[in-house]
Enzyme design. Structure first.
Site, PDB file in Angstrom:
ATOM      1  CB  SER A 267      -0.883   0.018   1.247  1.00  6.40           C
ATOM      2  OG  SER A 267      -2.122  -0.554   1.000  1.00  6.40           O
ATOM      3  CG  HIS A 268      -1.246   4.875   0.787  1.00  2.00           C
ATOM      4  ND1 HIS A 268      -2.335   4.033   0.862  1.00  2.00           N
ATOM      5  CD2 HIS A 268      -1.298   5.675   1.865  1.00  2.00           C
ATOM      6  CE1 HIS A 268      -3.019   4.324   1.942  1.00  2.00           C
ATOM      7  NE2 HIS A 268      -2.419   5.313   2.571  1.00  2.00           N
ATOM      8  CG  ASN A 269       2.658   7.252   2.146  1.00  2.90           C
ATOM      9  OD1 ASN A 269       1.525   7.382   1.691  1.00  2.90           O
ATOM     10  ND2 ASN A 269       3.598   8.164   1.993  1.00  2.90           N
TER      11      ASN A 269
END
Length: 190
Positions: free
Chosen positions: A98-100
């Site tokens: 996922s993001h980050n």
């Protein structure tokens, strides 16, 4: 498909059906297998007046050198910052980053592993298939068993299993006690 402004290192092999969105960075000698998507938006929404509104993802993805990403995996771009995959990391098929998320150097992730946005793995972490990670930090040298649900930070060099994930030695004791309870229950004819 290679988007605009991408930086692709020397010696990379990108198999058919891969999509690398705009401004993604791949280090040298990466192997990206068929169907993988790098740089799509993360699952970011805010509820306003009972309607989900999309949060624009402006960050990027940095993939270090000598990384291999298996078929049909998804590496989401950061919301504001970036998603990072450390050099030498090996990612199996059907993994969702996922993001980050930040994955350290030399990690090994088996198939169907999934991360909530912002999770962090230290260096040389090994993860068994179908393990899931909430917003946690997993310290370097740790091992996460298959199907573990990691809901709390993991200390350096720990071996965890179960749901919620805890030290594997504790999980084995719990399973032994449960088997004993079930055996006693069945022997009493209930």
């Amino acid at each position: 498909v290679i988007g605009e402004g991408c930086k692709i290192g020397n010696g990379c092999i990108i198999h058919p059906g891969v999509v690398v969105y705009d401004t993604i960075i791949l280090g040298d000698n990466c192997i990206i297998h068929a169907g993988t998507v790098i740089g799509s938006d993360g699952f970011g929404y805010v509820e306003i007046d009972k309607v989900w509104k999309k949060i624009e993802h402006l960050g990027g993805v940095d993939v270090g050198s000598n990384v291999e990403i298996g078929a049909n995996s998804a590496i989401d771009r950061g919301c504001l910052g970036k998603t990072e995959i450390g050099a030498g990391t090996k990612i199996d098929n059907l993994v969702h980053v996922s993001h980050n998320v930040k994955i350290g150097y030399g990690c090994a992730l088996a198939g169907q592993v999934g991360f909530v946005g912002g999770a962090e793995l230290g260096d040389n972490v090994q993860v068994g298939g179908q393990a899931g990670f909430s917003l946690v930090k997993v310290a370097s040298g740790s091992v996460v068993a298959a199907k573990a649900g990691v809901t709390k930070d993991i200390q350096e060099g720990a071996f965890v299993s179960g749901f919620p994930a805890r030290l594997h030695s504790e999980e084995l004791k719990t399973q032994a006690v449960l088997r004993k309870i079930i055996k006693n229950y069945n022997q009493k004819g209930r």
